[in-house]
Write an enzyme that holds these catalytic residues in place. Structure first.
Site, PDB file in Angstrom:
ATOM      1  N   ASP A   1       0.871  -1.181   0.000  1.00 52.34           N
ATOM      2  CA  ASP A   1       0.000   0.000   0.000  1.00 52.34           C
ATOM      3  C   ASP A   1       0.908   1.231   0.000  1.00 52.34           C
ATOM      4  O   ASP A   1       2.115   1.130   0.258  1.00 52.34           O
ATOM      5  CB  ASP A   1      -0.888  -0.012   1.258  1.00 52.34           C
ATOM      6  CG  ASP A   1      -1.771   1.230   1.367  1.00 52.34           C
ATOM      7  OD1 ASP A   1      -2.304   1.676   0.331  1.00 52.34           O
ATOM      8  OD2 ASP A   1      -1.923   1.770   2.484  1.00 52.34           O
ATOM      9  N   SER A   2       0.305   2.380  -0.244  1.00 56.28           N
ATOM     10  CA  SER A   2       1.056   3.632  -0.133  1.00 56.28           C
ATOM     11  C   SER A   2       1.543   3.856   1.292  1.00 56.28           C
ATOM     12  O   SER A   2       2.396   4.702   1.525  1.00 56.28           O
ATOM     13  CB  SER A   2       0.156   4.806  -0.524  1.00 56.28           C
ATOM     14  OG  SER A   2      -0.902   4.904   0.406  1.00 56.28           O
TER      15      SER A   2
ATOM     16  N   TYR B   1      -0.520   8.740  -1.877  1.00 54.81           N
ATOM     17  CA  TYR B   1      -0.502   8.612  -3.337  1.00 54.81           C
ATOM     18  C   TYR B   1      -1.620   9.463  -3.958  1.00 54.81           C
ATOM     19  O   TYR B   1      -1.524   9.872  -5.102  1.00 54.81           O
ATOM     20  CB  TYR B   1      -0.768   7.162  -3.755  1.00 54.81           C
ATOM     21  CG  TYR B   1       0.385   6.191  -3.677  1.00 54.81           C
ATOM     22  CD1 TYR B   1       1.653   6.576  -3.230  1.00 54.81           C
ATOM     23  CD2 TYR B   1       0.204   4.860  -4.066  1.00 54.81           C
ATOM     24  CE1 TYR B   1       2.688   5.644  -3.167  1.00 54.81           C
ATOM     25  CE2 TYR B   1       1.231   3.946  -4.017  1.00 54.81           C
ATOM     26  CZ  TYR B   1       2.475   4.328  -3.561  1.00 54.81           C
ATOM     27  OH  TYR B   1       3.483   3.403  -3.519  1.00 54.81           O
ATOM     28  N   GLY B   2      -2.698   9.659  -3.176  1.00 49.27           N
ATOM     29  CA  GLY B   2      -3.914  10.274  -3.715  1.00 49.27           C
ATOM     30  C   GLY B   2      -3.727  11.655  -4.291  1.00 49.27           C
ATOM     31  O   GLY B   2      -4.551  12.116  -5.078  1.00 49.27           O
TER      32      GLY B   2
ATOM     33  N   CYS C   1      -4.153  -1.129  -2.143  1.00 46.78           N
ATOM     34  CA  CYS C   1      -4.245   0.326  -2.273  1.00 46.78           C
ATOM     35  C   CYS C   1      -5.157   0.624  -3.458  1.00 46.78           C
ATOM     36  O   CYS C   1      -4.830   0.266  -4.598  1.00 46.78           O
ATOM     37  CB  CYS C   1      -2.858   0.908  -2.518  1.00 46.78           C
ATOM     38  SG  CYS C   1      -2.868   2.685  -2.827  1.00 46.78           S
ATOM     39  N   ASN C   2      -6.294   1.237  -3.189  1.00 49.16           N
ATOM     40  CA  ASN C   2      -7.247   1.544  -4.272  1.00 49.16           C
ATOM     41  C   ASN C   2      -6.634   2.487  -5.301  1.00 49.16           C
ATOM     42  O   ASN C   2      -6.900   2.383  -6.490  1.00 49.16           O
ATOM     43  CB  ASN C   2      -8.501   2.198  -3.701  1.00 49.16           C
ATOM     44  CG  ASN C   2      -9.321   1.252  -2.870  1.00 49.16           C
ATOM     45  OD1 ASN C   2     -10.232   0.618  -3.362  1.00 49.16           O
ATOM     46  ND2 ASN C   2      -8.993   1.113  -1.593  1.00 49.16           N
ATOM     47  N   THR C   3      -5.817   3.415  -4.810  1.00 45.69           N
ATOM     48  CA  THR C   3      -5.255   4.424  -5.699  1.00 45.69           C
ATOM     49  C   THR C   3      -4.249   3.787  -6.667  1.00 45.69           C
ATOM     50  O   THR C   3      -4.317   4.006  -7.884  1.00 45.69           O
ATOM     51  CB  THR C   3      -4.585   5.540  -4.867  1.00 45.69           C
ATOM     52  OG1 THR C   3      -5.494   5.939  -3.835  1.00 45.69           O
ATOM     53  CG2 THR C   3      -4.242   6.724  -5.718  1.00 45.69           C
TER      54      THR C   3
ATOM     55  N   GLU D   1      -1.895   7.479   8.912  1.00 49.66           N
ATOM     56  CA  GLU D   1      -0.426   7.366   8.875  1.00 49.66           C
ATOM     57  C   GLU D   1       0.199   7.844  10.185  1.00 49.66           C
ATOM     58  O   GLU D   1       1.239   7.359  10.591  1.00 49.66           O
ATOM     59  CB  GLU D   1       0.150   8.178   7.702  1.00 49.66           C
ATOM     60  CG  GLU D   1      -0.051   7.545   6.340  1.00 49.66           C
ATOM     61  CD  GLU D   1       0.704   6.233   6.155  1.00 49.66           C
ATOM     62  OE1 GLU D   1       1.910   6.197   6.418  1.00 49.66           O
ATOM     63  OE2 GLU D   1       0.074   5.236   5.762  1.00 49.66           O
TER      64      GLU D   1
ATOM     65  N   CYS E   1     -10.754   3.402   0.272  1.00 52.64           N
ATOM     66  CA  CYS E   1      -9.317   3.597   0.520  1.00 52.64           C
ATOM     67  C   CYS E   1      -8.991   2.680   1.695  1.00 52.64           C
ATOM     68  O   CYS E   1      -9.743   2.652   2.680  1.00 52.64           O
ATOM     69  CB  CYS E   1      -9.037   5.053   0.885  1.00 52.64           C
ATOM     70  SG  CYS E   1      -7.374   5.319   1.541  1.00 52.64           S
ATOM     71  N   THR E   2      -7.898   1.941   1.594  1.00 46.94           N
ATOM     72  CA  THR E   2      -7.630   0.919   2.615  1.00 46.94           C
ATOM     73  C   THR E   2      -7.214   1.514   3.960  1.00 46.94           C
ATOM     74  O   THR E   2      -7.180   0.801   4.961  1.00 46.94           O
ATOM     75  CB  THR E   2      -6.545  -0.056   2.120  1.00 46.94           C
ATOM     76  OG1 THR E   2      -5.383   0.690   1.725  1.00 46.94           O
ATOM     77  CG2 THR E   2      -7.051  -0.873   0.952  1.00 46.94           C
ATOM     78  N   HIS E   3      -6.915   2.792   3.994  1.00 42.94           N
ATOM     79  CA  HIS E   3      -6.664   3.430   5.290  1.00 42.94           C
ATOM     80  C   HIS E   3      -7.971   3.599   6.081  1.00 42.94           C
ATOM     81  O   HIS E   3      -7.952   3.659   7.313  1.00 42.94           O
ATOM     82  CB  HIS E   3      -6.046   4.826   5.099  1.00 42.94           C
ATOM     83  CG  HIS E   3      -4.587   4.810   4.755  1.00 42.94           C
ATOM     84  ND1 HIS E   3      -4.110   4.403   3.535  1.00 42.94           N
ATOM     85  CD2 HIS E   3      -3.491   5.167   5.480  1.00 42.94           C
ATOM     86  CE1 HIS E   3      -2.775   4.520   3.524  1.00 42.94           C
ATOM     87  NE2 HIS E   3      -2.391   4.978   4.688  1.00 42.94           N
TER      88      HIS E   3
HETATM   89  N1  DGL Z   1      -4.593   3.226   1.076  1.00 46.32           N
HETATM   90  C1  DGL Z   1      -4.563   3.963  -0.142  1.00 46.32           C
HETATM   91  C2  DGL Z   1      -5.789   3.665  -0.990  1.00 46.32           C
HETATM   92  O1  DGL Z   1      -6.429   2.654  -0.775  1.00 46.32           O
HETATM   93  C3  DGL Z   1      -4.324   5.420   0.138  1.00 46.32           C
HETATM   94  C4  DGL Z   1      -3.758   6.139  -1.016  1.00 46.32           C
HETATM   95  C5  DGL Z   1      -2.984   7.367  -0.657  1.00 46.32           C
HETATM   96  O2  DGL Z   1      -1.870   7.230  -0.144  1.00 46.32           O
HETATM   97  O3  DGL Z   1      -3.467   8.462  -0.919  1.00 46.32           O
HETATM   98  O4  DGL Z   1      -6.125   4.393  -1.896  1.00 46.32           O
END
Ligand code: DGL
Length: 261
Positions: A8-9, A40-41, A71-73, A149, A181-183
């Protein structure tokens, strides 16, 4: 038996890792948190693609049997190139628009995600395929990734930031919210309290773990677990912070190693 690589990011993908662990108790798991480059977003597509290339190469060197894009992004922007570069199964998360569209009673669903995911062609395609009978409200939740984070999962500051992006969706009648978003599953308690009991939250992480099991069973790569699987963690960010936050989210103090540049 070869390990499975999950990335993930940042630390958000731990919400997927825990589902993978539950589904595959005997498999060794490697987790990469690219926290040095999160979020990443708000990055360009080419930046995210370069990070996905680097992490994919790291997993190839580790000879993993599968890669999970937690990570969805990254998935929205770069899953195709990762698949093209990999000769192992690549399983990727995506916003759960289909189950949300099937579950809504009000006919209005909300997608909580990063700006890059919201703007992606992948999300437009999902809405076109599964969301045409309902109203789909897309909400970029700026600042939420940073809350997770830094381990700020509760408190007045967190509640205020979550409320700011949640309110417009609730005011427009959304009764089903996609954690895109996985966060965000780590903010679930705050989101659920603010949204109230009549709003359902959908996290696709268990579906990702099921898909992974399906892909591995097809290649009979799971085998019979002779011992409990292990987890190893890498981060591209501050290792001090990674120890603290990964330890808190994973529920155990774990060693975290610097991701090779
Ligand atoms: N966990 C990431 C997701 O699912 C976050 C992306 C990010 O860092 O902006 O999109």
């Amino acid at each position: 038996m070869a390990a499975i690589g999950v990335f993930d990011s940042g630390v958000g993908g731990l919400s997927v890792l825990r589902e993978v662990r539950r589904a595959l108790p005997g498999v060794d798991l490697l987790y990469v948190a690219d926290s040095g480059h999160a979020p990443y977003g708000e990055r360009s597509e080419s930046f995210i693609a370069a990070r996905v290339d680097a992490i994919g190469a790291f997993f190839r060197r580790a000879d993993v049997q599968a890669i999970v894009v937690a990570c969805n992004t990254a998935s929205a922007v770069a899953v195709q190139r990762l698949r093209a570069q990999s000769d192992v199964p690549v399983v990727a998360i995506e916003p759960a628009i289909k189950p949300a569209a099937q579950a809504t009673r009000s006919g209005v669903i909300g997608v909580l995600a990063t700006q890059r995911t919201i703007d992606s062609a992948a999300v437009a395609k999902l809405i076109n395929a599964h969301g045409r009978q309902v109203r789909v409200l897309l909400q970029a939740c700026t600042g939420w990734v940073e809350l997770v984070e830094s381990g700020e999962l509760s408190g007045a500051r967190t509640e205020a930031k979550v409320a700011r992006h949640l309110k417009p969706l609730l005011e427009q009648g959304a009764d089903t919210l996609v954690l895109g978003c996985t966060h965000f599953p780590f903010l679930r308690d705050v989101i659920a309290r603010l949204a109230g009991p009549n709003v359902d939250l959908i996290d696709p992480a268990p579906a990702v773990a099921r898909e992974l099991v399906r892909r591995l069973s097809a290649s009979s790569a799971i085998g019979c677990p002779a011992r409990p699987g292990t987890e190893r963690f890498w981060s591209s960010g501050s290792l001090e912070r990674a120890h603290a936050v990964i330890g808190a989210l994973w529920g155990a103090r774990v060693p975290v190693v610097a991701l090779p540049a």
